[in-house]
Design a protein around this motif. Structure first.
Motif, PDB file in Angstrom:
ATOM      1  N   LEU A 161      45.979  38.891  39.061  1.00  0.00           N
ATOM      2  CA  LEU A 161      46.743  37.987  38.205  1.00  0.00           C
ATOM      3  C   LEU A 161      47.722  38.783  37.334  1.00  0.00           C
ATOM      4  O   LEU A 161      48.894  38.410  37.205  1.00  0.00           O
ATOM      5  N   ARG A 164      50.903  39.685  39.021  1.00  0.00           N
ATOM      6  CA  ARG A 164      51.856  38.568  39.103  1.00  0.00           C
ATOM      7  C   ARG A 164      52.502  38.264  37.762  1.00  0.00           C
ATOM      8  O   ARG A 164      53.583  37.685  37.704  1.00  0.00           O
ATOM      9  N   GLU A 297      50.444  28.924  33.850  1.00  0.00           N
ATOM     10  CA  GLU A 297      50.966  30.022  34.674  1.00  0.00           C
ATOM     11  C   GLU A 297      49.818  30.803  35.326  1.00  0.00           C
ATOM     12  O   GLU A 297      49.909  31.233  36.477  1.00  0.00           O
ATOM     13  N   HIS A 298      48.732  30.992  34.580  1.00  0.00           N
ATOM     14  CA  HIS A 298      47.562  31.694  35.132  1.00  0.00           C
ATOM     15  C   HIS A 298      46.932  30.885  36.263  1.00  0.00           C
ATOM     16  O   HIS A 298      46.634  31.404  37.331  1.00  0.00           O
ATOM     17  N   LYS A 300      48.156  28.501  38.107  1.00  0.00           N
ATOM     18  CA  LYS A 300      49.018  28.390  39.289  1.00  0.00           C
ATOM     19  C   LYS A 300      49.004  29.682  40.084  1.00  0.00           C
ATOM     20  O   LYS A 300      48.889  29.676  41.306  1.00  0.00           O
ATOM     21  N   ASN A 301      49.139  30.800  39.369  1.00  0.00           N
ATOM     22  CA  ASN A 301      49.144  32.092  40.066  1.00  0.00           C
ATOM     23  C   ASN A 301      47.807  32.371  40.744  1.00  0.00           C
ATOM     24  O   ASN A 301      47.769  32.858  41.870  1.00  0.00           O
ATOM     25  N   GLU A 304      47.668  30.400  43.859  1.00  0.00           N
ATOM     26  CA  GLU A 304      48.479  31.000  44.922  1.00  0.00           C
ATOM     27  C   GLU A 304      47.797  32.232  45.504  1.00  0.00           C
ATOM     28  O   GLU A 304      47.808  32.451  46.719  1.00  0.00           O
TER      29      GLU A 304
END
Ligand SMILES: [Fe+2]
Ligand SMILES: [Fe+2]
Length: 311
Positions: A161, A164, A297-298, A300-301, A304
């Protein structure tokens, strides 16, 4: 004959052991695996299923055991080694888990702490070098619900994480990795079974559970060799960005950014290992359950990352 304990987490990979390995049953030492055999495959799984953390060797085999460890580790971290990546990852995972266990069992031992700290950096570099390594780490099932194994999984998720999020300072990554390894320090010492949904805890267990970050940090605060960032991760990894987490109810701006990352990564392994959510549902569950608790943001990343590494 006198016997020495060895950690099961050091026994990984396909290399034949150079010592006889014993289990202790009712004060008797029973030969489990002979010199020349390896712990590959079901042998290790069976040990983990029995929740066995330590085995024994005879004292005169200590040198041979050390040699086995050195040999294993040198292969694990050597990209040119003929061993398969799967094997090398298992050894790297085991070495990192062992280092975490040593610190959690002996937090006053500053040498164990520095070994884990060096190991955390080596683990970060290993993950950065081996694109597929992360996938193998996630695929190593935490059969015995080990807190240290959970720490290694959360550590690798946190590092992925952080990459990213654009964090590439190696000192930060080392502290992030080490803090993630040790984040549930207190669970190592408590009798609560965390391998189930938190809603299944009874009221008394819930009281203890809600205190684990603070009790862990308190137990360590006089240990001068612990880094402040690691203590922050231990005490703040259950906080939510909206201030509705525990133990302090800190909101995002008051939480250490490294602890924020570990908090998010921790939720992935909580769902995956302790609540047995299937891998292909993880990303979705993570968003549904934890939006508002962790930075979007965390989540979602992490989603992914998980979708990128389907088993
Ligand atoms: Fe925790
Ligand atoms: Fe955790």
């Amino acid at each position: 004959m006198s016997y020495l304990p060895i950690r099961v987490s050091t026994l990984r990979g396909d290399q034949p052991i150079e010592f006889d390995a014993y289990v202790k049953i009712n004060d008797k030492y029973i030969l489990y695996l002979r010199r020349g055999d390896s712990f590959e495959g079901t042998r290790l799984t069976r040990l983990k299923e029995k929740n066995l953390k330590k085995m024994f060797i005879v004292e005169s085999d200590e040198k041979n055991y050390r040699h086995y460890l050195d040999h294993n580790i040198s292969h694990a971290f050597d990209k040119t080694s003929p061993k398969t990546l799967q094997n090398r990852v298992e050894i790297a995972q085991g070495a990192t888990q062992t280092a975490a266990e040593e610190v959690m069992e002996n937090p006053e031992d500053s040498a164990a702490y520095s070994a884990a700290k060096d190991g955390a950096l080596r683990f970060v570099e290993f993950l950065q070098r081996e694109d597929e390594g992360f996938l193998h780490i996630l695929n190593m099932e935490n059969i015995d619900n080990s807190v240290a194994h959970h720490g290694v999984t959360v550590s690798s998720l946190s590092v992925a994480l952080a990459a990213r999020l654009g964090i590439n300072d190696s000192k930060q990554l080392q502290l992030l990795s080490l803090g993630a390894l040790l984040h549930d320090f207190e669970h190592f010492h408590s009798s609560i079974n965390i391998a189930r949904p938190i809603t299944h805890l009874n009221p008394q267990e819930m009281v203890v559970y809600k205190e684990h970050p603070l009790l862990g940090a308190r137990r360590l605060q006089d240990k001068r060799h612990f880094d402040q960032a690691v203590l922050n991760i231990i005490s703040q990894h259950e906080e939510y960005i909206d201030g509705k987490g525990f133990p302090m109810g800190l909101n995002q701006s008051k939480t250490d950014p490294l602890a924020l990352i570990v908090a998010s990564a921790n939720k992935v392994d909580r769902l995956m290992t302790f609540e047995k959510v299937p891998r292909d549902e993880l990303a979705r569950k993570l968003l549904i359950r934890y939006t508002g608790c962790h930075p979007l943001e965390h989540l979602k990343n992490l989603g992914e990352i998980l979708n990128q590494f389907k088993p």
